[in-house]
Scaffold this active site. Structure first.
Site, mmCIF file in Angstrom:
data_model
loop_
_atom_site.group_PDB
_atom_site.id
_atom_site.type_symbol
_atom_site.label_atom_id
_atom_site.label_comp_id
_atom_site.label_asym_id
_atom_site.label_seq_id
_atom_site.Cartn_x
_atom_site.Cartn_y
_atom_site.Cartn_z
ATOM 1 N N PHE A 141 36.317 40.027 47.798
ATOM 2 C CA PHE A 141 37.359 41.041 47.906
ATOM 3 C C PHE A 141 37.990 41.203 46.526
ATOM 4 C CE2 PHE A 141 41.589 42.741 48.411
ATOM 5 C CZ PHE A 141 41.332 43.852 49.198
ATOM 6 N N ASP A 226 38.037 36.553 38.778
ATOM 7 C CA ASP A 226 39.102 37.297 39.431
ATOM 8 C C ASP A 226 40.090 36.287 40.005
ATOM 9 O OD1 ASP A 226 40.771 38.636 41.169
ATOM 10 O OD2 ASP A 226 39.212 39.928 42.014
ATOM 11 N N LYS A 255 49.095 40.433 41.000
ATOM 12 C CA LYS A 255 49.972 39.883 42.026
ATOM 13 C C LYS A 255 51.124 39.065 41.450
ATOM 14 C CE LYS A 255 46.633 40.202 45.787
ATOM 15 N NZ LYS A 255 47.137 41.472 46.287
#
Length: 401
Positions: A141, A226, A255
């Site tokens: 994801f 990531d 984030k």
């Protein structure tokens, strides 16, 4: 109707149904706790998918934002501003890298990493134009843009959004042999999550990340990590890659970098990689804006103390010890994760992940489900041990029925 019911009905009527949130309407929040419009308090055990690593309304971050709001919020990259250089220098230093390319969202940062790898492949590695390949892992994801869903194996995220962007090869996560066999002379990068979050907090086999690092070096391929969810303290280290002593060629961050205050993301790498860009080739109006830089600078300063990493490591050990006691009793099938991050596979006979999340919500604990009967636990790193234990007791209560 209650205030909650009215708000949810309005949302259903006027908002596209691209999310299926739990039926709670948050009005205020502080630390690890959120309060809804009816005055009910809930323990946040999701932390905005790690965007709120430092808790809701962190005083240092709010003060940094307020101070910058009084000065200047946006210039665009058409001009320099006085927070940009420090942000880039401090973030590069935190990552042990040389250059930073700031964006806003995690998906933007992943797109930036893809563009960077392709351009590096053509200009530096010498891959023929239009032939660059990037290897990714199944069950990944990385976001939901059209390019990113092109290399997703999640039918729900991918279906009906084609035609899809070519240039990606998908291999099983954790399988070094498959990765080696997928590599060709046109491979420019391997893009991986050091821990797969959306897939259920999947930790790869020991030795996998070092093997990826060795293989990418041998084949002159960029290793892109990531760390949008796994990075910046979540796993008990600044970066999840550190658990295996691995330094990638490129970090993709987001984030928690914005402290739960503003969206901030970045690609961080060497001058040899990010130095390929020239003016006009890539950009973002809001990327690296003064407000974002001011908040992110405070995030970086907080991470440099090591306090939050240590807290995640210590509380994380306790979390996994307690969750491990639930395995084998007929309610929990498996627990995975690192630090204050766990994927808990509930016996399907006890309910779906959504049903378990709803029952926890009734007990004033908020988590998120994924993939059937799995729930994810990722509280803010500022959570107290007492609150964490209370949240775990509510989970035990739900599982006891």
């Amino acid at each position: 109707m209650s205030t909650t019911e009215t708000a949810i009905a309005s949302t259903e009527a006027h908002s596209a149904h691209n999310y299926h949130p739990l039926p709670v309407v948050v009005a205020t929040a502080d630390g690890a706790w959120m309060t809804d419009v009816e005055g009910r308090r809930y323990l946040d055990m999701l932390a905005g998918y790690s965007a709120l690593n430092f808790g809701h309304g962190n005083r240092r971050l709010i003060d940094a934002a307020k101070a910058q709001l009084e000065r200047v919020t946006l210039t665009s990259r058409a001009f320099h501003h006085d927070r940009f250089a420090d942000f880039c220098a401090r973030l590069a230093e935190l990552c042990g890298m040389e250059m930073v390319l700031p964006m806003n969202t995690g998906a933007e940062a992943v797109e930036t990493a893809v563009k960077t790898a392709r351009k590096w492949g053509y200009q530096v590695k010498g891959v023929p134009d239009g032939m660059a390949k990037i290897i990714v892992a199944a069950d990944n994801f990385h976001g939901r843009t059209t390019t990113i869903v092109s290399f997703s194996t999640d039918h729900e995220a991918r279906a009906d959004f084609g035609p899809y962007t070519p240039g990606f090869e998908i291999v099983p996560y954790g399988d070094l042999t498959a990765l080696r066999e997928a590599m060709t002379e046109n491979t420019v990068a391997v893009l991986l999550e050091p821990i797969q979050g959306e897939a259920g907090v999947l930790v790869p086999p020991a030795g996998y990340l070092p093997g990826v690092r060795e293989l990418t070096r041998e084949r002159n391929v960029l290793f892109i990590a990531d760390e949008i969810q796994s990075g910046l303290g979540r796993t008990g280290r600044t970066f999840a890659c550190e658990h295996e002593g691995v330094v990638p060629d490129m970090y993709v961050l987001g984030k928690a970098l914005g402290g739960g205050v503003v969206p901030v993301s970045a690609v961080v790498s060497s001058a040899a990689v990010l130095g390929i860009f020239r003016p006009g080739e890539h950009g973002s109006t809001f990327g690296g804006n003064p407000l974002a830089c001011a908040v992110a600078l405070e995030v970086i300063a907080m991470l440099r103390t090591g306090e939050y990493q240590q807290r995640a490591a210590e509380l994380g050990e306790h979390l996994h010890q307690e969750l491990g006691l639930l395995v084998g009793g007929g309610a929990v099938e498996a627990v995975r994760g690192r630090g204050l991050w766990a994927g808990v596979d509930i016996d399907p006979g006890r309910g779906t992940g959504r049903e378990i999340s709803e029952r926890l919500m009734d007990r004033r604990v908020l988590v998120k489900d994924t993939h059937g009967s799995t729930i994810r636990i990722a509280p803010p790193l500022v959570i107290s041990k007492e609150d964490l234990d209370w949240g775990l007791e509510q989970l035990r209560g739900v599982l006891r029925g």
